[in-house]
Design an enzyme around this catalytic site. Structure first.
Site, PDB file in Angstrom:
ATOM      1  N   GLY A 103       0.694  -1.191  -0.099  1.00 44.00           N
ATOM      2  CA  GLY A 103      -0.157  -0.124  -0.036  1.00 44.00           C
ATOM      3  C   GLY A 103       1.064   1.237  -0.122  1.00 44.00           C
ATOM      4  N   GLY A 107      -8.888   0.072  -7.210  1.00 38.03           N
ATOM      5  CA  GLY A 107      -8.407  -0.175  -8.429  1.00 38.03           C
ATOM      6  C   GLY A 107      -6.890   0.022  -8.588  1.00 38.03           C
ATOM      7  CB  ALA A 108      -4.411   1.391  -5.810  1.00 40.72           C
ATOM      8  CG  ASP A 141      -7.628  -3.868 -10.686  1.00 48.69           C
ATOM      9  OD1 ASP A 141      -7.053  -4.943 -10.249  1.00 48.69           O
ATOM     10  OD2 ASP A 141      -8.643  -3.547 -10.471  1.00 48.69           O
TER      11      ASP A 141
HETATM   12  O1  KDG Z   1      -9.886  -4.173  -8.163  1.00 49.49           O
HETATM   13  C1  KDG Z   1     -10.855  -3.605  -8.458  1.00 49.49           C
HETATM   14  C2  KDG Z   1     -12.058  -4.313  -8.537  1.00 49.49           C
HETATM   15  O2  KDG Z   1     -12.042  -4.972  -7.164  1.00 49.49           O
HETATM   16  C3  KDG Z   1     -13.354  -3.641  -8.936  1.00 49.49           C
HETATM   17  O3  KDG Z   1     -12.876  -3.103 -10.079  1.00 49.49           O
HETATM   18  C4  KDG Z   1     -14.364  -4.641  -9.149  1.00 49.49           C
HETATM   19  O4  KDG Z   1     -13.626  -6.795  -9.927  1.00 49.49           O
HETATM   20  C5  KDG Z   1     -13.935  -5.916  -9.260  1.00 49.49           C
HETATM   21  C6  KDG Z   1     -14.529  -6.755  -7.644  1.00 49.49           C
HETATM   22  O5  KDG Z   1     -14.780  -7.897  -7.874  1.00 49.49           O
HETATM   23  O6  KDG Z   1     -14.333  -6.287  -6.535  1.00 49.49           O
END
Ligand code: KDG
Length: 281
Positions: A215, A242-243, A245
């Protein structure tokens, strides 16, 4: 050109614009997300050749997901329309300022009905990297089979397998997840894990490229047995979802472009940091 193939569930997302519980008339912002499709978009924006496989419903949110992915330059030839189920939905709430909570409306969704029959065999055999995450195998037995089958096909054709643990406590318990996630982690060439996720692995396997994310503290990379720790970029966090990803997208785009792991890690730290400065996944 080097090809990244990924698969999973692309979701419609409605995110609360203001902190506090939802009320009649509260503002929500519509976006599209899903861990693997986020990686697809991120890597495509960084110049990679990317294909995404999955299912969406025959509905407006499915059309939206297609439009977004296509517009971002992701090949969606293997994104099927399933007339028998709706596109999944995720709601992001901000109960308190500075916090983001997630609710899923995806049980039985089209994306969760992904199955091995949906896999684009030719693309998997042509891939340089296959990226999967621990979210998709939590969605259903057929989705789990699809992930394992994709890993088998791509790796036997010579692709590198990239796996992001992405443990989601709202989808399954650690005890149910552990054998599945540990199995996938052990098959990976590139493994992304948050340090708060290692408890869902029976052990952290000795893979060629390990990215242990910490983090705001940065990331420890272990490349071919050599460890390097790098600090996080200093940014003001608005939405942390989303970080991971964006981090994976930055890393994979660099590796696909032929850059070495240590350099790809620097890019990943930057793309991951940028992602938290914006609302949306
Ligand atoms: O990493 C982000 C994802 O968690 C989000 O975009 C949605 O795929 C997803 C999830 O299942 O949480």
């Amino acid at each position: 050109m080097s090809l990244l193939v990924t698969l999973g569930e692309v979701l419609a997302v409605v995110g609360a614009e203001e902190p506090g519980p939802p009320r009649v008339g509260s503002g929500f912002r519509l976006t599209v997300a899903g861990a693997e499709s986020n990686v697809a978009v991120g890597a495509a924006r960084l110049g990679a050749d990317v294909a995404f496989a999955g299912r969406v419903g025959d509905d407006e949110f499915g059309t939206l997901a297609r439009t977004v992915l296509r517009g971002e330059g992701v090949d969606i030839g293997a994104l099927r329309t399933d007339p028998g189920a709706p596109t999944g939905l995720m709601v992001k709430l901000r109960r308190l300022p500075g916090t983001v909570g997630v609710r899923y409306y995806r049980a039985g969704s089209a994306g969760s009905r992904l199955s091995p029959d949906d896999l684009p065999e030719d693309l998997l055999r042509a891939a340089s990297v296959l990226h999967v995450s621990g979210i998709t195998p939590a969605l259903s037995a057929s989705a789990r089979d699809a992930v394992f089958s994709a890993v088998e096909t791509a790796s036997s054709a010579g692709a590198l397998v990239s796996f992001d643990v992405n443990y989601r406590a709202r989808l399954w318990t650690p005890d149910v997840a552990r054998p599945v996630l540990s199995d996938l982690a052990s098959r990976a060439d590139i493994l992304f894990a948050g340090e708060d996720e290692t408890h869902v692995l029976s052990s952290v396997p000795d893979v060629p490229e390990l990215l242990l994310k910490r983090g705001g503290q940065g990331c420890t990379g272990r490349f071919g047995g050599v460890e390097t720790s790098r600090p996080a970029r200093r940014v003001t966090a608005v939405d942390p979802v989303g970080a991971g990803d964006a981090f994976a997208a930055g890393y994979l785009a660099d590796r696909l472009a032929g850059r070495p792991p240590a350099e790809a890690l620097e890019t990943a730290l930057t793309t991951g940091a940028f992602a938290v400065t914006q609302p949306g996944d």
